[in-house]
Design a protein around this motif. Sequence first.
Motif, mmCIF file in Angstrom:
data_model
loop_
_atom_site.group_PDB
_atom_site.id
_atom_site.type_symbol
_atom_site.label_atom_id
_atom_site.label_comp_id
_atom_site.label_asym_id
_atom_site.label_seq_id
_atom_site.Cartn_x
_atom_site.Cartn_y
_atom_site.Cartn_z
ATOM 1 N N CYS A 182 -0.542 1.869 2.206
ATOM 2 C CA CYS A 182 0.458 2.942 2.190
ATOM 3 C C CYS A 182 1.882 2.473 2.457
ATOM 4 O O CYS A 182 2.594 3.038 3.294
ATOM 5 N N THR B 156 2.332 4.642 -5.231
ATOM 6 C CA THR B 156 2.389 5.264 -3.905
ATOM 7 C C THR B 156 3.810 5.754 -3.679
ATOM 8 O O THR B 156 4.651 5.072 -3.088
ATOM 9 N N ALA C 285 3.650 9.113 1.414
ATOM 10 C CA ALA C 285 2.406 9.228 2.179
ATOM 11 C C ALA C 285 1.883 10.652 2.054
ATOM 12 O O ALA C 285 2.588 11.612 2.371
ATOM 13 N N SER D 158 -2.966 8.574 -0.240
ATOM 14 C CA SER D 158 -2.123 7.638 0.520
ATOM 15 C C SER D 158 -1.818 8.154 1.916
ATOM 16 O O SER D 158 -0.697 8.028 2.406
ATOM 17 N N ASP E 22 -1.287 8.207 5.706
ATOM 18 C CA ASP E 22 -0.891 7.089 6.570
ATOM 19 C C ASP E 22 -1.418 7.214 7.997
ATOM 20 O O ASP E 22 -1.120 6.369 8.842
#
Length: 402
Positions: A297, A308, A311, A341, A343
């Motif tokens: 991430c 990505t 997040a 993604s 985090d």
Amino acid sequence: MPYPTIAVIREGKVPPDSRAPLTPKQVAKLREEGVDVVVQPSPGRVFTDDEYAELGVPVVEDISDRELLLGVKEVPVNHLIPGKTYCFFAHVAKEQPYNQPLLRALLDKGIRMIDYEYLTDEEGRRMIAFGYWAGMVGAHNAMWTYAQRTGKFMIPRLKDLFDYEAAKRHYKSISNLPPVRVVLTGTGRVGKGAARVLTDMGLREVSPEEYLAGEGTSVFTQLRVQDYARRPDGAAFKKGEYYADGGAFESDFRKFAEVSDVFVNGIFWDGKAPAFFTAEEMRDPAFRIRTIGDITCDIAPAASVPSTLYASTIAEPVFGYDPASGKEVEPYGEGVVDVMSIDNLPSELPRDASRAFGKVFVKRILPEFGEEESWVLARGTITEGGELGKYFRYLKDYASGS
């Protein structure tokens, strides 16, 4: 040298994190051993205030008298208490743009900031981390995302289960796992956690060579760095050279992208090593991957995975990435790459993750605070007394906003 007085602080970052650096039982045991620990109340912590209080742990709002404040995620700037020592994951050491104001505040408030991520032993190995649990949840969520895309099997979110034992019971009940090919990068804590889940879920592990040869259907392969990076001049791969200067290498991941349905990314990326693939390569019809679980991430463009864009969250775990435009779209559509993604993945298994983290903290990190001088703590100290720590002076321009 006596231990400092300690407080487990309330997590203030949004979206909220339900993990704790110490569980009720761990705090109670420390207090029995003479360590002065209190807990700040929190409605969002996986362990309730009552769970601490029932074991005789003081639950107090005012922690201004405490010397060491323990958290998990970044502390909001307006919550920082000047002059204190903090331990949490700061996410500033790679010059993350979104956290530059946090580093500036840590300096301006004269805070000693010790980042868990940089507490290492004499051989440079991290001593404490949530990585194993991040890997487990990341792999699970990647497969959950693939299930949403295909509709061919069902698994619950880990956040909706009590713990990982409940997840394993569900895995055993899966009888209709479709043919799926998963490529996993990373062999550290994150990679080990991810591989455990994929195995428990019923996928068979094969070597990278067998994987590329088309071996099996419901399988995964776990890549070492030499499997996905190479020297541009064709010279023999040497791991030491790669870790010393990743920028001298190029990606060799394309061959895996052309034969995989799901990509689980569990590496540590230093910002110098090559990205696995480019946004342009994602537009190639040969690029087969349609589900990405990016546990690492890092946010594009400074990322090992160009899709990505940000997040995602536990509440909204997946977004779609359109390779043609390079922009976010609704997930699960034709030609779209679904990106997970999150985090703060360990927050989906907060009891298991907190228990394991706290055990290591008590055994390996807390004793360092009883030393007159601790190399371990020095190595993890990003700021102290308004100055950058010895090992983080390279952040000078970043701290000033340059």
